[in-house]
Design an enzyme around this catalytic site. Structure first.
Site, short mmCIF file in Angstrom:
data_model
loop_
_atom_site.label_atom_id
_atom_site.label_comp_id
_atom_site.label_asym_id
_atom_site.label_seq_id
_atom_site.Cartn_x
_atom_site.Cartn_y
_atom_site.Cartn_z
CG HIS A 126 -1.81 1.17 1.32
ND1 HIS A 126 -1.81 2.04 2.39
CD2 HIS A 126 -2.74 1.65 0.46
CE1 HIS A 126 -2.71 2.98 2.20
NE2 HIS A 126 -3.28 2.77 1.03
CG HIS B 176 -7.80 6.06 -1.53
ND1 HIS B 176 -7.38 7.02 -0.65
CD2 HIS B 176 -6.94 5.02 -1.39
CE1 HIS B 176 -6.33 6.57 0.02
NE2 HIS B 176 -6.03 5.37 -0.41
CE1 TYR C 214 4.41 16.19 -3.95
CE2 TYR C 214 4.09 15.76 -1.62
CZ TYR C 214 3.61 16.21 -2.83
OH TYR C 214 2.33 16.68 -2.94
#
Length: 547
Positions: A119, A143, A400
């Site tokens: 995940h 999501h 990032y």
């Protein structure tokens, strides 16, 4: 500290029915795992309650979070024939790897045990173990897209019984309902959280981007902050004392103003997706803006806390007042040298273009880290920590960051890449736009755009071509700040009047910029592709029709 849980709970209505459901799920999970120690049970219950409290800190309207998804998707979470039915009590008994981890989404039941480790958001997904993912997806609206629903449906094992369907989320409120109003010209990349950019042609109309047209990048709901009770905390690692400053106290310090461009790491991501799909908001070329920021130097505030630029610390962490379902705030960090150096020009800004910073941009205080990726310019600043360590936030450690084009979601290791700080040189064509029909003027077309480089570098040249690089035309640098590198924080607006051959019906315009260190842009996205679609700074290409 004035932003304590008990004050927030008192000031906000708590949905007791949802609290009861979450606590019941946590309790059942604990009862069904008596062989384990009691500590994990308490942690699970505590996390469940904290999740609800964090979520219900807002006094909002009825649930609207999935209205758009319901309008466009008819499969994810809808009851499917041929699958078994489970009650919510059945689901609640599956909340760890020993019993398998089950979650619900609408009418669907899913076994996510084997998905947890992969995940992207880490183990935060476990907060929904044995319960519904919907409260969390209301906050993490990323999501709500077909790609995620498709993955979810591959994990489908059954349906929620008709008696229980919807119980966990009934009467649930929308955490985004008190977000500020936005200018209708902004083009949303997502609505919840709100992320939007202005039409590119408007960017080049003036050197300073109006507040109302400045791109908006939010990760979570926009907090409502009372300036009268606001306090900024400064904590020095290894010291017991914490310095607190009210907004009025902050404003009494010497003021400093800078003009600086802020750009999202995902700017121009939509072009990279043409090579291969990536995960992230589909930004065009306008997730960027230039503004005048006024506040106080961070180094002056650190000095008040007893820290000077010769101190041996390595990082300065920032925490905002926006938080996720677990109560974790948005966070980021920058190198200590950047924070403490006078040349770093880092400020704690309370004004944007001469007025108090708008809510979407960080009211009442935002840290401005010029020359650095937008993700480090933390909004709604609540806390500063001078430390030996980087921020441990998700956005610093697991987002990032850049990777090799060969790295995919099966092989990615976020610990192997450093967090993005200074951004590479970039340019974009803002006028004309893709597919536009352009009227030639005396055999020429006019092209306008912006160019910028991180790290305080200045744009020294922009090259434009209509023939795939056989001939290049040097653009005029129309608007540029007078500051010299390495403290040149603003973008450059440029234009070029380029000749076209008679009879030409279609041309593809290319643009590339060169900065004061002679860094230039890569030619294509193929060799800089990365799975998060960041650092998208290849030549900009726009195809137009001529008449």
């Amino acid at each position: 500290m004035k932003f304590m849980w008990h004050r927030l709970i008192c000031k906000n209505r708590i949905n007791l029915r949802l609290l009861d459901n979450i606590c019941r799920s946590a309790s059942l999970c604990a009862q069904n795992n008596k062989h384990e120690t009691s500590s994990p049970h308490r942690l699970f219950l505590g996390a469940s309650i904290a999740t609800l409290l964090a979520y219900k800190l807002y006094d909002y309207k009825k649930n609207l979070a999935f209205a758009e998804q319901e309008a466009s998707d008819t499969k994810a979470g809808v009851a499917r024939e041929g699958l078994p039915y489970y009650s919510l009590q059945d689901v609640s008994q599956h909340c760890n790897k020993d019993t398998r981890i089950w979650v619900t989404y609408k009418e669907g039941v899913y076994d996510i045990t084997d998905f947890v480790e992969g995940h992207p958001g880490g183990d935060q997904i476990l907060l929904a173990a044995g319960s519904s993912v919907e409260p969390f997806w209301m906050l993490y609206a990323v999501h709500n897209n077909p790609h995620v629903w498709e993955i979810l449906e591959t994990l489908r094992i059954g349906n929620v019984t008709k008696e229980d369907a919807g119980k966990l989320t009934e009467n649930m409120s929308d955490p985004y309902s008190t977000d500020p109003k936005r200018h209708p010209v902004l083009h949303p990349a997502s609505v919840k959280p709100f992320n939007a950019e202005t039409p590119p042609f408007l960017l080049v109309q003036q050197f300073i981007t109006p507040n109302e047209l400045f791109y908006v990048r939010n990760h979570l709901p926009v907090p409502k902050v009372d300036p009268e009770t606001y306090e900024l905390e400064i904590e020095i690692e290894g010291k017991n004392k914490t310095l607190s400053l009210t907004l009025d106290e902050l404003k009494k310090l010497p003021r400093h103003t800078i003009t600086a461009t802020i750009m999202c790491a995902g700017n121009r991501r939509s072009e990279m997706t043409k090579v291969k799909p990536v995960k992230g908001l589909s930004w065009g070329a306008a997730a960027v803006g230039n503004a005048t920021w006024t506040g106080v130097r961070l180094r002056d505030v650190l000095a008040l806390a007893g820290v000077d630029e010769d101190a041996a610390f390595k990082h300065v962490q920032f925490e905002g007042l926006d938080f996720d379902p677990t109560g974790k705030t948005y966070g980021a960090s920058i190198p200590f040298w950047k924070a403490a150096s006078k040349r770093g020009d880092v400020i704690l800004a309370f004004e944007m273009n001469g007025v108090p910073i708008p809510r979407d941009h960080g009211f009442p205080v935002r840290v401005i880290v010029p020359g650095t990726v937008g993700a480090r310019n933390v909004k709604w600043l609540a806390r500063i920590i001078v430390s030996e360590k980087e921020s441990d936030s998700h956005w610093q450690q697991n987002d990032y960051k850049g990777f090799s084009p060969s790295t995919d979601w099966d092989t990615v290791d976020f610990t192997k890449s450093p967090a993005i700080q200074e951004l590479p040189v970039i340019s974009a064509i803002c006028q004309p736009s893709e597919g536009q029909t352009v009227q030639t003027d005396d055999g020429h077309i006019l092209v306008k755009g912006y160019a910028w480089s991180g790290g305080g570098q200045k744009i020294v040249r922009v090259d434009v071509t209509l023939d795939e690089g056989d001939t290049w035309h040097v653009a005029n640098l129309d608007h540029q700040d007078t500051a010299e590198p390495p403290q040149h924080w603003s973008w450059t607006l440029w234009s070029a009047r380029i000749p076209v051959k008679p009879g030409t019906k279609t041309v593809q315009i290319w643009a590339k910029a060169v900065d004061s260190c002679y860094n230039t842009q890569p030619e294509s996205f193929k060799n800089i592709w990365n799975l998060r679609g960041v650092l998208s700074n290849a030549y900009h290409r726009v195809t137009v029709k001529l008449q």
